[in-house]
Design a protein around this motif. Structure first.
Motif, PDB file in Angstrom:
ATOM      1  N   ALA A  57       0.844  -1.205   0.000  1.00 38.85           N
ATOM      2  CA  ALA A  57       0.000   0.000   0.000  1.00 38.85           C
ATOM      3  C   ALA A  57       0.881   1.257   0.000  1.00 38.85           C
ATOM      4  O   ALA A  57       0.596   2.222  -0.712  1.00 38.85           O
ATOM      5  N   ARG A  58       1.967   1.214   0.781  1.00 36.21           N
ATOM      6  CA  ARG A  58       2.898   2.348   0.797  1.00 36.21           C
ATOM      7  C   ARG A  58       3.480   2.571  -0.596  1.00 36.21           C
ATOM      8  O   ARG A  58       3.563   3.700  -1.083  1.00 36.21           O
ATOM      9  N   SER A  59       3.865   1.468  -1.231  1.00 34.42           N
ATOM     10  CA  SER A  59       4.417   1.576  -2.587  1.00 34.42           C
ATOM     11  C   SER A  59       3.403   2.162  -3.559  1.00 34.42           C
ATOM     12  O   SER A  59       3.767   2.776  -4.561  1.00 34.42           O
ATOM     13  N   ALA A  60       2.130   1.931  -3.264  1.00 40.36           N
ATOM     14  CA  ALA A  60       1.073   2.447  -4.147  1.00 40.36           C
ATOM     15  C   ALA A  60       0.753   3.912  -3.842  1.00 40.36           C
ATOM     16  O   ALA A  60      -0.150   4.493  -4.446  1.00 40.36           O
ATOM     17  N   GLY A  61       1.487   4.479  -2.877  1.00 41.71           N
ATOM     18  CA  GLY A  61       1.316   5.906  -2.616  1.00 41.71           C
ATOM     19  C   GLY A  61       0.402   6.260  -1.451  1.00 41.71           C
ATOM     20  O   GLY A  61      -0.002   7.408  -1.287  1.00 41.71           O
ATOM     21  N   ILE A  62       0.065   5.259  -0.626  1.00 38.52           N
ATOM     22  CA  ILE A  62      -0.783   5.546   0.531  1.00 38.52           C
ATOM     23  C   ILE A  62       0.116   5.887   1.732  1.00 38.52           C
ATOM     24  O   ILE A  62       1.061   5.157   2.029  1.00 38.52           O
ATOM     25  N   ARG A  63      -0.214   6.962   2.418  1.00 36.75           N
ATOM     26  CA  ARG A  63       0.591   7.395   3.553  1.00 36.75           C
ATOM     27  C   ARG A  63       0.463   6.416   4.726  1.00 36.75           C
ATOM     28  O   ARG A  63      -0.604   5.846   4.948  1.00 36.75           O
ATOM     29  N   ILE A  67      -2.844   4.444   6.448  1.00 37.02           N
ATOM     30  CA  ILE A  67      -2.937   2.983   6.544  1.00 37.02           C
ATOM     31  C   ILE A  67      -3.211   2.558   7.983  1.00 37.02           C
ATOM     32  O   ILE A  67      -4.094   1.736   8.247  1.00 37.02           O
ATOM     33  N   GLU A  68      -2.469   3.143   8.914  1.00 36.28           N
ATOM     34  CA  GLU A  68      -2.650   2.759  10.318  1.00 36.28           C
ATOM     35  C   GLU A  68      -4.064   3.070  10.788  1.00 36.28           C
ATOM     36  O   GLU A  68      -4.724   2.259  11.440  1.00 36.28           O
ATOM     37  N   ALA A  69      -4.541   4.255  10.462  1.00 38.51           N
ATOM     38  CA  ALA A  69      -5.895   4.637  10.889  1.00 38.51           C
ATOM     39  C   ALA A  69      -6.943   3.742  10.232  1.00 38.51           C
ATOM     40  O   ALA A  69      -7.936   3.359  10.856  1.00 38.51           O
ATOM     41  N   ALA A  70      -6.695   3.385   8.983  1.00 40.85           N
ATOM     42  CA  ALA A  70      -7.680   2.592   8.239  1.00 40.85           C
ATOM     43  C   ALA A  70      -7.861   1.204   8.838  1.00 40.85           C
ATOM     44  O   ALA A  70      -8.981   0.689   8.887  1.00 40.85           O
ATOM     45  N   PHE A  71      -6.768   0.596   9.298  1.00 39.85           N
ATOM     46  CA  PHE A  71      -6.859  -0.787   9.777  1.00 39.85           C
ATOM     47  C   PHE A  71      -7.185  -0.898  11.263  1.00 39.85           C
ATOM     48  O   PHE A  71      -7.378  -1.997  11.778  1.00 39.85           O
ATOM     49  N   ALA A 178      -9.775   1.757  -1.763  1.00 40.23           N
ATOM     50  CA  ALA A 178     -10.480   2.208  -0.556  1.00 40.23           C
ATOM     51  C   ALA A 178      -9.563   3.082   0.298  1.00 40.23           C
ATOM     52  O   ALA A 178      -9.978   4.118   0.847  1.00 40.23           O
ATOM     53  N   LEU A 179      -8.297   2.674   0.402  1.00 36.47           N
ATOM     54  CA  LEU A 179      -7.335   3.476   1.177  1.00 36.47           C
ATOM     55  C   LEU A 179      -7.112   4.837   0.518  1.00 36.47           C
ATOM     56  O   LEU A 179      -6.959   5.858   1.188  1.00 36.47           O
ATOM     57  N   ARG A 180      -7.103   4.834  -0.801  1.00 32.19           N
ATOM     58  CA  ARG A 180      -6.920   6.093  -1.521  1.00 32.19           C
ATOM     59  C   ARG A 180      -8.102   7.051  -1.241  1.00 32.19           C
ATOM     60  O   ARG A 180      -7.925   8.262  -1.127  1.00 32.19           O
ATOM     61  N   ILE A 181      -9.286   6.473  -1.140  1.00 28.31           N
ATOM     62  CA  ILE A 181     -10.463   7.290  -0.819  1.00 28.31           C
ATOM     63  C   ILE A 181     -10.300   7.888   0.580  1.00 28.31           C
ATOM     64  O   ILE A 181     -10.545   9.074   0.797  1.00 28.31           O
ATOM     65  N   LEU A 182      -9.835   7.066   1.525  1.00 24.50           N
ATOM     66  CA  LEU A 182      -9.636   7.571   2.889  1.00 24.50           C
ATOM     67  C   LEU A 182      -8.579   8.669   2.889  1.00 24.50           C
ATOM     68  O   LEU A 182      -8.709   9.686   3.572  1.00 24.50           O
TER      69      LEU A 182
END
Ligand SMILES: [Ca+2]
Length: 373
Positions: A57-63, A67-71, A178-182
Motif C-alpha cells: 500500500a505504501r508503494s502504491a502511494g498511501i501514507r 494505513i494505520e488509521a484505516a486498519f 479504498a485506502l486512496r479514498i480515505l
C-alpha cells in the motif's frame, strides 16, 4: 420540467429485481447485529497478511498514517467468505429477476422516493444528461432507495477477500482504492461501510468505480455516497453512466414482440437501444439492464410488461407458483410469502413437504406437487 422520454414509453411493466449481492441494511436492524459472523475479528492469518500488504500500500502511494488509521479495529469477516462461497451460479430467470427487483411495492417506493428527490434528480439530469428515472431506478435496484446501503466496514470486507485469495488480486486492488479514498478525506474509516463485497453507499460503488466517477454534487468538498442524503451518490451514478457513454435522448430498450432480446424462452421480447450496453457497464447482465430500465419506466408512470411469461422450466406459470406457495404455507410449510419466485425458502418448504409425504426431497416445484396440495 420532468418529461417522459421515448426510452421509457413502451415498457409497461412489472418489477425488476436486483442483485444477488444483497447489501446489508444501513439504518434498520444492522446486519452485523443480526449475524455475528459479520463482525470483524483480527485473526492471526489476516493480521499477518495485512502486515505484508501495508508495504504494498505504501508503494502504491498511501501514507503510513492513513494505513494505520484505516486498519484500526478492522479484521477478518467470516460471513464475507461464506457469502462469497455461496454465490451459487444457478441462473435466475428474467421473470424471477423482475419479480424481485420491481415488485409493485418497490414501484410505489420508487415513485415516492422520486417525488421526494425530484429537484435533485432533475438537477443531476441537467448536468449529466442521464434521465432522472434511470438514476432513481439504479438507486432502487442497488440499495432499495438507500435503505440497504450495507454496514460492513469496507476495509474489513475487501481485506478479507484479498487475504482469502479466491479473487485476491481484484480485491487487493479494491482495498488499495479504498485506502486512496480515505487518504483523500472524503470519508472516515468508521463511516466507510458497504456490502460484504465492498460495494458502498446508495448506488453501491466499488472503490475503483468511486475513484473513477464519484462527484461532490452538494458542493461541501466531500464526495459523500455514504450519508443519508443521497445527492452525491445519485450524481455519481449519473456521472458513471455518462462516462460509460450514455446517449441523451436515446433508448435503452423497448418491449417489442419482434425484439432482438428474449431473456426467457416464450417470455417478453425487447428491442435494445444504444443505452442498453451503457446500463450493463454498471452490472454486466441483460437482466440487470432490463430490470433497471423497466423500474425506471414504472417510476415514470409506466405499467407492467405487456407480454406474458410462459411456464417456467418446471412447467409452472407464475400464478401456479404463487398458488403453490400459498398452499404450502397453509399446510404448515412456510414459504415466506407468495411472490411466485421459488427461492431457497420455497425450495426448503417444498422439500419439507416432500419428506412429510415420504417423497424424495428434491425441493423442485411441479404441477404434480401443486395437485397433491
Ligand atoms: Ca458532497
Amino acid at each position: 420540467m420532468f418529461t417522459r422520454r421515448s426510452f421509457t414509453l413502451m415498457l409497461a411493466a412489472a418489477p425488476l429485481s436486483a442483485c444477488a449481492d444483497a447489501p446489508a441494511t444501513s439504518s434498520r436492524p444492522s446486519l452485523r447485529q443480526a449475524d455475528p459472523e459479520l463482525v470483524p475479528r483480527a485473526t492471526a492469518g489476516w493480521s499477518a497478511w495485512v502486515e505484508g500488504f501495508k508495504g504494498r500500500a505504501r508503494s502504491a502511494g498511501i501514507r503510513a498514517d492513513v494505513i494505520e488509521a484505516a486498519f484500526r479495529g478492522q479484521g477478518f469477516v467470516p460471513g464475507v467468505i461464506a457469502r462469497d462461497r455461496n454465490q451459487t451460479e444457478f441462473r435466475r430467470s428474467f421473470e424471477d429477476y423482475i419479480a424481485i427487483v420491481a415488485p409493485e411495492r418497490k414501484v410505489q417506493a420508487g415513485r415516492a422516493a422520486f417525488a421526494r428527490h425530484r429537484s435533485t434528480l432533475q438537477a443531476i439530469e441537467s448536468r449529466y444528461g442521464v434521465p432522472a428515472e434511470i438514476v432513481a431506478a439504479i438507486w432502487g435496484v442497488e440499495s432499495n432507495f438507500g435503505t440497504r446501503r450495507g454496514d460492513i466496514p469496507t476495509i474489513s470486507a475487501t481485506s478479507t477477500l484479498a487475504f482469502d485469495g479466491r479473487r485476491g488480486a481484484f480485491f487487493e486492488k479494491q482495498l488499495v482504492a479504498a485506502l486512496r479514498i480515505l487518504q483523500s478525506g472524503d470519508v472516515t474509516p468508521a463511516r466507510m461501510t458497504g456490502s460484504w463485497a465492498g460495494a458502498m453507499g446508495h448506488t453501491q460503488f466499488i472503490p475503483t468505480s468511486y475513484l473513477q466517477s464519484a462527484v461532490d454534487f452538494t458542493g461541501d468538498g466531500r464526495r459523500d455516497i455514504w450519508s443519508d442524503d443521497p445527492t452525491d451518490a445519485l450524481a455519481s451514478a449519473a456521472a458513471y453512466l455518462r462516462g460509460a457513454g450514455w446517449q441523451a435522448g436515446a433508448s435503452w430498450a423497448v418491449e417489442d414482440a419482434n425484439g432482438n432480446l428474449t431473456p426467457d424462452r416464450g417470455g417478453p421480447s425487447f428491442r435494445t437501444g444504444p443505452n442498453f450496453r451503457v446500463i450493463k457497464r454498471y452490472n454486466n447482465s441483460d437482466s440487470y439492464a432490463l430490470g433497471v430500465g423497466h423500474l425506471a419506466d414504472r417510476i415514470a408512470g409506466g405499467g407492467p410488461l405487456r407480454q406474458a411469461f410462459g411456464p417456467d422450466r418446471y412447467g409452472l406459470t407464475i400464478d401456479q407458483r404463487q398458488q403453490l406457495q400459498r398452499k404450502l404455507t397453509a399446510a404448515g410449510f412456510d414459504t415466506d410469502g407468495d411472490d411466485g419466485v421459488i427461492g431457497p425458502k420455497s425450495r426448503a418448504a417444498i422439500a419439507a413437504f416432500q419428506r412429510s409425504r415420504g417423497l424424495a426431497a428434491t425441493g423442485d416445484p411441479s404441477v404434480a406437487l401443486l395437485n397433491m396440495l
